[in-house]
Scaffold this motif. Structure first.
Motif, PDB file in Angstrom:
ATOM      1  N   GLY A 278      -1.813   8.814   3.590  1.00 34.14           N
ATOM      2  CA  GLY A 278      -2.049   7.391   3.368  1.00 34.14           C
ATOM      3  C   GLY A 278      -0.834   6.546   3.707  1.00 34.14           C
ATOM      4  O   GLY A 278      -0.960   5.443   4.268  1.00 34.14           O
ATOM      5  N   SER A 279       0.354   7.046   3.372  1.00 33.23           N
ATOM      6  CA  SER A 279       1.580   6.309   3.699  1.00 33.23           C
ATOM      7  C   SER A 279       1.768   6.210   5.209  1.00 33.23           C
ATOM      8  O   SER A 279       2.241   5.182   5.723  1.00 33.23           O
ATOM      9  CB  SER A 279       2.789   7.004   3.065  1.00 33.23           C
TER      10      SER A 279
ATOM     11  N   ALA B 202       0.820  -1.212   0.000  1.00 35.39           N
ATOM     12  CA  ALA B 202       0.000   0.000   0.000  1.00 35.39           C
ATOM     13  C   ALA B 202       0.855   1.263   0.000  1.00 35.39           C
ATOM     14  O   ALA B 202       0.564   2.237  -0.710  1.00 35.39           O
ATOM     15  CB  ALA B 202      -0.935  -0.005   1.207  1.00 35.39           C
TER      16      ALA B 202
ATOM     17  N   MET C  36      -1.222  11.535  -0.332  1.00 39.06           N
ATOM     18  CA  MET C  36      -0.268  10.426  -0.433  1.00 39.06           C
ATOM     19  C   MET C  36       0.513  10.265   0.868  1.00 39.06           C
ATOM     20  O   MET C  36       0.690   9.140   1.369  1.00 39.06           O
ATOM     21  CB  MET C  36       0.700  10.697  -1.594  1.00 39.06           C
TER      22      MET C  36
ATOM     23  N   LEU D 243       0.753   4.092  -2.990  1.00 39.72           N
ATOM     24  CA  LEU D 243       0.295   5.470  -2.789  1.00 39.72           C
ATOM     25  C   LEU D 243       1.217   6.499  -3.445  1.00 39.72           C
ATOM     26  O   LEU D 243       0.800   7.634  -3.721  1.00 39.72           O
ATOM     27  CB  LEU D 243       0.179   5.759  -1.295  1.00 39.72           C
TER      28      LEU D 243
END
Length: 387
Positions: free
Chosen positions: A62-63, A44, A59, A48
């Motif tokens: 999300g990381s 994942a 991004m 991203l």
């Protein structure tokens, strides 16, 4: 010349391989078994990074969430943090600073909340991990500053190129005006003489002489126009500028039975370079052109005095004077030439004196240009000085 950017998926693919393989080996070394949910989380973070050009801030967030998921699963410290670090740097460098710092703060807070589930790993390495996150953010800030400075340098370079192009167009327009206006004025005067001779004096020799003068002037004018326009060709060789040794020829072309022109060639010191000589020549040329076209004068004088401190150029006539006429392109061009060399240009009455002055002559006009000596003359640039 623009450089081509790497495909968007290259970086995520490389990081995905590093995180999967690195985490597998780290877990095997520690005797840990990777749960099935670890694979999607390890993929994942790199996935991203595909958003880095369109949504760098989300991004980074999300990381951070993917990295927290890896912590919650108890994955070994190290490889899974790589995509998170890259995301932070890219987000800060892209200008999404608050997203990046917020994602880092969220990751830190989440790490503290998960501390009880990490089997002692966080208590041992937590401070190092948080310090590492701050260092990554600072690296991103450095990358952002470097990127902004590079963009500013590009903007300044582009502005400089546009300024040079504008200067080149201005020089070209000024030279074309000087050459064409002077040439057409001389041809017009000579054509008028030829027409007068054809109508009043049937002398073939005089008429042939007048027509020959027109032919000579037009040939000379065509050659000068070609020299000026040659700067538009990138492969054209650098043509020399006008020299003071050419002034007697210029004066000779202007002088006629209706207009006498007095000129004494000066001694030329060594400091007078091509830029100064071209400027002096063009000033005298434009001033004489204005006399022929507008002054209705019978007498003119050209004075060029050069010492070790400056060059003084004066062109005067006994014509009608400037009056209330606005300053045209010719005078404006002379003023620009002189100012580029740090000098000044003044206009005043002709003051030629009573000698040989016709009855009813006007006040005339005297153009005075002063060009100071350059102590450290720069290298000559053809795009700045024209022909």
């Amino acid at each position: 010349m623009s450089t081509r950017r790497a495909p968007l998926a290259v970086l995520p693919a490389v990081l995905a391989v590093i995180q999967l393989v690195g985490t597998h080996f780290a877990a095997a070394r520690m005797g840990l078994h990777l749960p099935p949910a670890s694979v999607p989380l390890l993929l994942a973070g790199p996935a991203l990074l595909l958003l880095r050009r369109r949504a760098a801030g989300p991004m980074a967030a999300g990381s951070a969430a993917a990295a927290l998921g890896c912590l919650a699963l108890g994955l070994p410290f190290g490889p899974f943090l790589l995509s998170f670090a890259v995301a932070l740097v890219l987000a800060v460098a892209a200008g999404d600073r608050w997203w990046a710092w917020g994602a880092a703060a969220g990751f830190g807070a989440g790490s503290w909340l998960l501390a009880g589930q990490l089997h002692g790993q966080f208590h041992e390495r937590g401070p190092v991990l948080l310090a590492w996150v701050v260092i990554v953010l600072l690296a991103g800030e450095l990358a952002r500053v470097g990127r902004e400075r590079a963009a500013e340098r590009r903007r300044a370079s582009e502005e400089h190129r546009r300024h040079q192009a504008d200067e080149q167009r201005l020089v070209l327009a000024r030279d074309i005006h000087d050459v064409v206006a002077h040439s057409l004025s001389m041809i017009n005067v000579q054509a008028s003489v030829a027409l007068h001779l054809a109508a009043k004096d049937p002398d073939v020799d005089k008429l042939t002489s007048a027509l020959g003068a027109i032919k000579s002037s037009s040939a000379q004018s065509l050659a000068e126009v070609r020299e000026v326009l040659s700067v538009l060709r990138q492969d054209a060789p650098r043509l020399p500028g006008q020299r003071l040794e050419q002034l007697p020829e210029l004066v000779g072309r202007v002088a006629s039975e209706q207009l006498s022109v007095q000129y004494t060639p000066p001694v030329i010191p060594q400091w007078v370079g091509e830029r100064e000589q071209t400027a002096i020549y063009r000033i005298v040329q434009e001033a004489l052109t204005n006399i022929v076209r507008h002054a209705a004068a019978t007498r003119a004088e050209v004075i060029v005095q050069i010492d070790e401190r400056r060059a003084l150029v004066q062109v005067a006539d006994d014509g009608v004077g400037l009056g209330a006429v606005d300053e045209g392109n010719g005078l404006r061009g002379m003023r620009e030439r002189v100012q580029q060399l740090g000098g000044s240009l003044l206009l005043g009455p002709g003051n030629l004196g009573p000698g040989n002055q016709r009855a009813g002559a006007g006040p005339g006009i005297r153009i005075t240009a002063s060009i100071p000596r350059r102590e450290h003359p720069e290298r000559e640039h053809p795009e700045q000085e024209g022909q």
